[in-house]
Design a protein around this motif. Structure first.
Motif, mmCIF file in Angstrom:
data_model
loop_
_atom_site.group_PDB
_atom_site.id
_atom_site.type_symbol
_atom_site.label_atom_id
_atom_site.label_comp_id
_atom_site.label_asym_id
_atom_site.label_seq_id
_atom_site.Cartn_x
_atom_site.Cartn_y
_atom_site.Cartn_z
ATOM 1 N N ILE A 358 -1.664 7.722 -2.586
ATOM 2 C CA ILE A 358 -2.785 7.279 -1.814
ATOM 3 C C ILE A 358 -2.254 6.482 -0.739
ATOM 4 O O ILE A 358 -2.821 6.583 0.524
ATOM 5 N N ASN A 359 -1.382 5.587 -0.869
ATOM 6 C CA ASN A 359 -0.755 4.523 0.516
ATOM 7 C C ASN A 359 -0.153 5.617 1.441
ATOM 8 O O ASN A 359 -0.313 5.508 2.523
ATOM 9 N N GLU A 360 0.231 6.826 0.969
ATOM 10 C CA GLU A 360 0.680 7.684 2.172
ATOM 11 C C GLU A 360 -0.368 8.729 2.613
ATOM 12 O O GLU A 360 -0.034 9.801 3.512
ATOM 13 N N GLY A 361 -1.606 8.591 2.455
ATOM 14 C CA GLY A 361 -2.686 9.282 2.997
ATOM 15 C C GLY A 361 -3.496 10.154 2.027
ATOM 16 O O GLY A 361 -4.218 10.792 2.483
ATOM 17 N N GLY A 362 -2.876 10.191 0.748
ATOM 18 C CA GLY A 362 -3.526 11.013 -0.135
ATOM 19 C C GLY A 362 -5.213 10.702 -0.494
ATOM 20 O O GLY A 362 -5.400 9.379 -0.629
ATOM 21 N N VAL A 363 -5.664 11.634 -0.994
ATOM 22 C CA VAL A 363 -7.127 11.552 -1.153
ATOM 23 C C VAL A 363 -7.481 11.875 -2.685
ATOM 24 O O VAL A 363 -7.185 12.970 -3.142
ATOM 25 N N VAL A 364 -8.418 11.218 -3.238
ATOM 26 C CA VAL A 364 -8.550 11.462 -4.702
ATOM 27 C C VAL A 364 -9.809 12.050 -4.839
ATOM 28 O O VAL A 364 -10.894 11.459 -4.329
ATOM 29 N N LEU A 365 -9.952 13.004 -5.671
ATOM 30 C CA LEU A 365 -11.221 13.641 -5.785
ATOM 31 C C LEU A 365 -11.670 13.474 -7.304
ATOM 32 O O LEU A 365 -10.713 13.913 -8.314
ATOM 33 N N THR A 366 -12.600 13.205 -7.526
ATOM 34 C CA THR A 366 -13.121 12.806 -9.113
ATOM 35 C C THR A 366 -14.551 13.440 -9.260
ATOM 36 O O THR A 366 -15.170 13.997 -8.462
ATOM 37 N N ARG A 367 -14.925 13.411 -10.754
ATOM 38 C CA ARG A 367 -16.121 14.044 -10.802
ATOM 39 C C ARG A 367 -17.200 13.235 -10.509
ATOM 40 O O ARG A 367 -18.367 13.726 -10.177
ATOM 41 N N SER A 368 -17.049 11.959 -10.604
ATOM 42 C CA SER A 368 -18.076 11.030 -10.095
ATOM 43 C C SER A 368 -17.459 9.884 -9.240
ATOM 44 O O SER A 368 -16.323 9.649 -9.618
ATOM 45 N N PHE A 532 -18.008 -0.582 -0.177
ATOM 46 C CA PHE A 532 -18.464 -0.414 1.287
ATOM 47 C C PHE A 532 -17.506 0.000 2.452
ATOM 48 O O PHE A 532 -17.687 0.565 3.405
ATOM 49 N N THR A 533 -16.271 -0.575 2.196
ATOM 50 C CA THR A 533 -15.228 -0.395 3.191
ATOM 51 C C THR A 533 -14.083 0.521 2.770
ATOM 52 O O THR A 533 -13.460 0.888 3.955
ATOM 53 N N GLU A 534 -13.867 0.803 1.565
ATOM 54 C CA GLU A 534 -12.848 1.771 1.335
ATOM 55 C C GLU A 534 -13.392 3.145 0.600
ATOM 56 O O GLU A 534 -12.967 4.290 0.928
ATOM 57 N N VAL A 535 -14.272 2.878 -0.359
ATOM 58 C CA VAL A 535 -14.750 4.183 -1.083
ATOM 59 C C VAL A 535 -15.680 4.819 -0.328
ATOM 60 O O VAL A 535 -15.563 6.091 -0.225
ATOM 61 N N PHE A 536 -16.740 4.322 0.292
ATOM 62 C CA PHE A 536 -17.718 4.685 0.740
ATOM 63 C C PHE A 536 -17.691 4.506 2.511
ATOM 64 O O PHE A 536 -18.237 3.809 2.989
ATOM 65 N N SER A 537 -16.540 4.914 3.024
ATOM 66 C CA SER A 537 -16.466 4.756 4.565
ATOM 67 C C SER A 537 -15.935 6.257 5.101
ATOM 68 O O SER A 537 -15.816 7.001 4.450
ATOM 69 N N ASP A 538 -16.120 6.221 6.446
ATOM 70 C CA ASP A 538 -15.626 7.391 7.194
ATOM 71 C C ASP A 538 -14.420 8.064 6.916
ATOM 72 O O ASP A 538 -14.266 9.265 7.018
ATOM 73 N N ASN A 539 -13.502 7.293 6.799
ATOM 74 C CA ASN A 539 -12.191 7.758 6.403
ATOM 75 C C ASN A 539 -11.728 7.430 4.759
ATOM 76 O O ASN A 539 -10.494 7.186 4.410
ATOM 77 N N SER A 540 -12.823 7.611 4.021
ATOM 78 C CA SER A 540 -12.430 7.298 2.547
ATOM 79 C C SER A 540 -11.382 8.191 1.828
ATOM 80 O O SER A 540 -11.244 9.518 2.175
ATOM 81 N N GLN A 541 -10.586 7.896 0.886
ATOM 82 C CA GLN A 541 -9.663 8.290 0.204
ATOM 83 C C GLN A 541 -10.165 8.529 -1.270
ATOM 84 O O GLN A 541 -9.385 8.747 -1.903
#
Length: 639
Positions: A358-368, A532-541
């Motif tokens: 994640i620190n290297e730019g990885g994005v986590v995709l989950t069910r919810s 508000f600032t990490e999960v739901f943001s324009d550049n969210s991971q």
């Protein structure tokens, strides 16, 4: 058998004489294909070039996709119209044929609607009764029914009274959906108030009345056919059955319809979409439809494409191959030896590895989206529970809480939280402009009227509000403190100068249900700030699979756990024999997993928490490799 084409191919004039169906998987270049073919039609087809009125119509699934097509068409956009299906119906059917709309409301439901004023769509991201005085509705209901009983319906329940599209599709009956809390004799008065006084249609009703107007008014249908001789419908696998009926009706004469889609990416059954709808789609017995397939994948490396082929192996119509372009041969060779990464377990080492990705730019995709918090340090199980309850409260509502936080300011508590976080960030950084941006959420204060005295009062106010804050402080309490400070003698003139008087930041609206209020009121500063600032943001991971659809990243972590209760499957069952063509919860989960994996461009990490899932995946991949020697899947287990 569908004929294979490339996303760069331009359809010849003779190909545009019949309807078209294009099977295209993820990364196939669907948008490129649509845009280039639209340009070709605009510049060369006489039906468009010899008429100022006729245009090419593009219908796609999201507003973001609409904006992207408009951007790519650029100077050609004057001869096209690009919409989501709802905005197309509103603009070209509902708005110009209001009289027909009112007549159908009476014919189908016995409801007389006042002709004064236009009827349009509910606001994006809001309930249909947002801002409506509930007591006025109650007076209207009592007047119609002649009853004197006390009414206690919530606006949420009354807003769920709407046209029952499922019943219309299944039996052809014109009925209204009746929520369990609403008495039957109150249904018509509620709907009459919404259509006559509020003058809004729900998203379901837009589809229904769009189709019904075209069925009843042949002039309306003729006008659309004449204006749009060519209609492209992207992401057709996500369409509602009523939308499919509407498109089919338009295409029965004159207009050429081109539908593009992918069964394996149909993941919106909760909105009425059916995977087989795309496969079975025809215009009619007299109208031919030519099938094409785009098998190239421009997005992902060879092993990612091959893994996706394994997941969708039950669909023989699309078998993708990687045609990803590289700057040089060396980059291509390095990409082709990249393996699928399978990360095992829930131990500290596994999460440390995931954290580094994640620190290297990885994005986590989950069910919810609540599940994404498992990948952020410091979120407690109690806070996770609160987030899940908030998510569940919005699940069946018209409000997409992620889009509400990232794009809108309509939901009262969201706007309040945005306000306090903007103030906090600006207070921490010493940004007066940031503080003013926060204030402008609730005030029309002219920046030219900002005096040194007001700036001084702002600093004192924020210092007194934020001085004792820490990670465990309840966010709603911070807002309450801010409101109480505004009434202090020291800041009363500031309240008057900035907000116009007796102002308090509203935290909740009357229509907010108790489960939302209670759980939002338990969120601490750390959790809600991260939300508000990490999960739901324009550049969210951190994203759900549904929200990730249509997007792509270099590094993707897939952590999707099915619910045995809702999805009727397990990872073990899915990996043993992946199936995704049928309309079952288990196969929809397989399609979700497929969509998630196909978002990765360079590195795909699959996080599996249980050993049996890991072993069955290994066994299944080895069996697949034995029968697909040239297109085998190379992977590594990371424990």
């Amino acid at each position: 058998m569908a004929k294979e084409i490339k996303s760069s191919d331009i359809l010849a004039q003779e190909q545009l004489c019949s309807h078209i169906k294009i099977y295209a998987g993820p990364g196939a270049g669907k948008t490129h294909f649509v845009v280039e073919n639209v340009k070709n039609i605009i510049t060369k087809n006489p039906l468009i070039t010899q008429s100022r009125e006729r245009k090419v119509l593009c219908i796609t699934y999201t507003n973001a996709a609409v904006d992207e097509i408009k951007r790519r068409l650029d100077r050609f956009s004057g001869s096209t119209e690009i919409y989501t299906i709802h905005s197309f119906i509103i603009e070209h059917i509902i708005k110009p044929f209001q009289q027909d709309l009112r007549e159908i409301m009476f014919k189908d439901f016995g409801i007389t609607v006042d002709p004064k004023g236009n009827i349009s769509s509910q606001l994006e991201g809001l309930g249909i009764l947002h801002g409506v005085d509930k007591e006025e509705m109650f007076k209207f209901i009592k007047k119609i029914t002649g009853e004197g009983i006390e009414l206690t319906y919530s606006k949420y329940s009354m807003g769920k009274v709407e046209v029952n599209n499922d019943e219309y599709l299944n039996s052809g009956k014109n009925e209204l959906r009746i929520p369990s809390k609403i008495l039957e004799n109150h249904v018509i008065p509620i709907k009459q108030y919404i259509w006559t006084i509020v003058r809004k249609l729900t998203h379901e009703e837009i589809l229904y009345f769009g189709l019904r107007i075209l069925q009843e008014n042949r002039i309306a249908l003729y006008a659309i056919r004449v204006k749009f001789p060519f209609i492209f419908v992207d992401e057709f696998q996500d369409t509602h059955p009523i939308q499919a009926k509407l498109i089919k009706l338009i295409g029965q004469k004159s207009s050429v319809i081109a539908v593009i889609g992918d069964i394996a990416q149909s993941i919106y059954s909760f909105q009425g979409a059916r995977p087989k709808q795309f496969d079975e789609f025809t215009i009619g017995d007299e109208c031919g439809i030519t099938e094409y397939v785009i098998n190239g994948n421009r997005r992902s490396t060879k092993n990612i494409v091959n893994l996706c082929n394994f997941i969708r192996k039950s669909d023989i119509k699309v078998v993708q191959r990687s045609i990803k372009l590289y700057d040089n041969e060396k980059d291509k060779q390095l990409a082709e030896i990249k393996k699928i990464h399978i990360i095992c377990g829930e131990n500290e080492e596994a999460y440390k590895l995931l954290g580094s990705i994640i620190n290297e730019g990885g994005v986590v995709l989950t069910r919810s989206w609540a599940a994404a918090f498992s990948y952020i340090q410091g979120i407690t199980s109690y806070q996770l529970s609160c987030l899940k309850q908030i998510y569940n409260a919005y699940y069946n509502s018209p409000i997409d809480i992620r889009r509400e936080i990232t794009e809108y300011n309509n939901v009262t508590w969201v706007k309040a939280f945005k306000f306090i976080f903007k103030l906090w960030n600006s207070y921490e950084s010493g940004s007066i402009i940031g503080i003013l941006e926060a204030i402008w959420l609730f005030s029309n204060l002219d920046k030219r009227k900002i005096t040194p005295k007001i700036i001084s009062q702002i600093k004192k106010l924020l210092e007194s509000v934020f001085k004792d804050i820490d990670d465990n402080t309840i966010t709603v309490n911070v807002l309450t403190i801010f409101n109480s400070k505004l009434t202090d003698k020291e800041f009363i003139n500031f309240n008057i100068d900035v907000f116009g008087g007796e102002f308090n930041v509203p935290i909740f609206a009357e229509e907010d249900r108790d489960e939302i209020k209670n759980n939002v009121s338990l969120l601490n500063w750390y959790t809600s700030y991260k939300l508000f600032t990490e999960v739901f943001s324009d550049n969210s991971q951190y994203m759900t699979i549904h929200q990730a659809k249509g997007l792509e990243w270099d590094k993707v972590i897939v952590s999707a756990e099915p619910s045995l209760r809702n999805d009727k499957t397990t990872l073990l069952n899915m990996f043993s024999n992946p199936q995704l063509l049928n309309e079952t919860p288990a196969e929809e989960f397989t399609r979700m997993y497929y969509v998630a994996c196909s978002r990765a461009k360079e590195d795909l990490y699959i996080h599996l928490k249980n050993s049996p899932d890991i072993e069955v995946l290994k066994k299944s991949l080895e069996a697949y490799n034995l029968t697909n020697v040239k297109d085998g899947i190379e992977y590594e287990i990371m424990r």
